[in-house]
Scaffold this motif. Structure first.
Motif, PDB file in Angstrom:
ATOM      1  N   VAL A  28       0.968  -1.225   0.043  1.00 37.51           N
ATOM      2  CA  VAL A  28       0.088   0.097  -0.133  1.00 37.51           C
ATOM      3  C   VAL A  28       0.895   1.288   0.157  1.00 37.51           C
ATOM      4  O   VAL A  28       2.086   1.121   0.451  1.00 37.51           O
ATOM      5  CB  VAL A  28      -0.985  -0.181   1.243  1.00 37.51           C
ATOM      6  CG1 VAL A  28      -2.126  -0.934   1.222  1.00 37.51           C
ATOM      7  CG2 VAL A  28      -0.304   0.092   2.550  1.00 37.51           C
ATOM      8  N   ALA A  54       3.700   2.062  -3.185  1.00 35.17           N
ATOM      9  CA  ALA A  54       3.045   0.863  -2.990  1.00 35.17           C
ATOM     10  C   ALA A  54       3.708  -0.262  -3.536  1.00 35.17           C
ATOM     11  O   ALA A  54       3.825  -1.229  -2.796  1.00 35.17           O
ATOM     12  CB  ALA A  54       1.325   0.739  -3.539  1.00 35.17           C
ATOM     13  N   VAL A 113      -2.865   0.126  -4.080  1.00 31.77           N
ATOM     14  CA  VAL A 113      -2.525  -1.069  -3.541  1.00 31.77           C
ATOM     15  C   VAL A 113      -2.118  -1.894  -4.519  1.00 31.77           C
ATOM     16  O   VAL A 113      -2.413  -1.948  -5.777  1.00 31.77           O
ATOM     17  CB  VAL A 113      -3.719  -1.712  -2.748  1.00 31.77           C
ATOM     18  CG1 VAL A 113      -4.322  -0.692  -1.862  1.00 31.77           C
ATOM     19  CG2 VAL A 113      -5.021  -1.787  -3.682  1.00 31.77           C
ATOM     20  N   VAL A 139      -6.811   0.790   1.773  1.00 26.61           N
ATOM     21  CA  VAL A 139      -5.388   1.012   2.453  1.00 26.61           C
ATOM     22  C   VAL A 139      -5.261   0.706   3.909  1.00 26.61           C
ATOM     23  O   VAL A 139      -4.591   0.016   4.625  1.00 26.61           O
ATOM     24  CB  VAL A 139      -4.778   2.391   2.214  1.00 26.61           C
ATOM     25  CG1 VAL A 139      -3.597   2.518   2.866  1.00 26.61           C
ATOM     26  CG2 VAL A 139      -4.502   2.511   0.543  1.00 26.61           C
TER      27      VAL A 139
END
Length: 411
Positions: A15, A42, A241, A373
């Motif tokens: 994330v 991420a 993500v 997240v």
């Protein structure tokens, strides 16, 4: 065959986000650069390299097209590029679902879901197209050809002033109050709870601004029953993500989070929901429109509401959260207000700790992808409001519009 399918089961492994600010406070970096920043963070969090990413997915008509991001970020090959049809904030979990389908089917190996939203550089969501720079003495309205099906469907409501989201979603909330006796104070307690959660979160835009129920009740009325603090923030920022297979996930830097189940959809005849459709069935008008989808979601995972340890509900407006609590089976229809009043959503001592980051009401409004997240951080033990022993997290996208949701599980 079964083992091979298990090896490809989708997991979230990374994330990342940019800083979050109030709308209009990011002027030194473009919305596109914010998307790149969030994606890079991420991927780094996952312990991967950009050349290993072969899929990109987003929602809400994100302006940062996958083909350009793929070129600029150095992807070896783009094998999956996807944009969700579920409108606005209803599509966040659908983007996660589509990415999961891509890796589980072998269409891609590593997919990044992202959302970059810089309202200060473009326009403010929920304002109905009205500009803050509009002249005080505007020209008389004239007939215009609608340039989208959404605007065409709003045509019969706009002349009566139904232009903005705060007014549109006030209607089912007011109906809920009429049917069940729900109160403004109950909605206010929800906002106060989420603000308290944000007080521990350094990323939260409102983290340093405590909120009391008295503050909520004294705040300006925006669209009855929505007061100022019943409405989500207007924010600039981006988050992302990373999703890949179980086989790849087990060797990466952080604890993987399994996508136990995902769902997306809309009830019959719902169209865009109460925002544009006055012909919604009375049986579901004072709901979030998510009950059938919620049953499919839990059925797919073999779980029920009692199995959920922590939740991240899309909180564009307080009333929409209340109706989702009922839709997803955490309380009976009409009991959302007393459920909130009981303290159930609180981080400490609550039966269902909810929006532990502060949500869209207090962390930031990034169309709800920041809720995914936070769901990952909660199950990795990294939340600033940690829920001890949490194993299952529900994340939802917007209510009162076509929507989506995911159940996440700790490995």
């Amino acid at each position: 065959m079964e083992l091979a399918m298990k090896e490809r089961k989708a997991h979230i492994v990374g994330v990342g986000e940019s800083p979050y600010t109030r709308w209009g406070k990011i002027g030194d970096i473009t919305e596109h650069a914010l998307a790149c920043q969030a994606i890079l963070k991420a991927v780094e969090d996952a312990g991967l390299q950009m050349e290993e990413v072969d899929g990109l997915a987003s929602f809400a008509e994100d302006r940062n097209e996958a083909i350009f991001l793929a070129a600029e970020l150095g992807l070896s090959e783009l094998r999956f590029g996807n944009m969700v049809w579920m409108p606005g904030g209803g599509g966040g979990c659908a983007a996660i679902s589509n990415a999961a389908m891509a890796v589980e089917s072998g269409q891609a190996e590593v997919v990044v879901v992202y959302r970059s939203l810089c309202q200060g550089q473009f326009y403010r969501f929920g304002a109905g197209g009205a500009s803050t720079e509009a002249p005080t003495d505007p020209e008389p309205p004239s007939l215009q050809q609608a340039n989208s099906l959404l605007l065409a469907s709003m045509g019969l409501a706009m002349p009566y002033g139904l232009l903005m989201a705060a007014a549109a979603y006030a209607l089912p909330t007011r109906r809920h109050m009429h049917l069940y006796g729900t109160t403004s104070e109950q909605l206010g307690l929800l906002a106060v709870t989420f603000r308290e959660h944000a007080s521990r979160n350094p990323r939260a835009v409102m983290g340093g601004r405590p909120l009391t129920l008295e503050d909520h009740q004294a705040s300006p009325m925006i669209a009855d029953p929505h007061r100022l603090y019943d409405c989500c923030l207007e924010s600039d920022g981006a988050c992302a993500v990373v999703i890949t297979t179980e086989d790849r996930a087990r060797d990466l830097a952080n604890r993987p989070v399994e996508i136990l189940a995902s769902e997306q959809g809309t009830p019959k005849g719902y169209a865009f929901g109460p925002f544009t459709n006055a012909n919604i069935s009375d049986e579901i008008y004072a709901t979030g429109g998510c009950e059938a989808m919620a049953k499919r979601l839990f059925g797919k995972a073999g779980l029920g509401p009692h199995d959920v340890d922590v939740a991240q509900f899309y909180d564009h407006f307080t009333g929409c959260v209340l109706m989702q609590l009922e839709d997803y089976g955490f309380c009976e229809r009409g009991e959302g207000g007393p459920f909130i009043e009981s303290g159930a959503l609180a981080w400490k001592g609550g039966a269902l700790p909810t929006n532990t980051h502060g949500g869209s009401l207090s962390e930031a409004y990034i169309h709800g992808l920041n809720h995914v997240v936070e769901g990952v951080r909660t199950l990795r033990g990294e939340s600033t409001s940690p829920v001890d022993g949490a194993e299952v997290c529900l994340v939802t996208s917007a209510a009162c519009v076509p929507s989506s949701a995911v159940l996440l599980g700790r490995k």
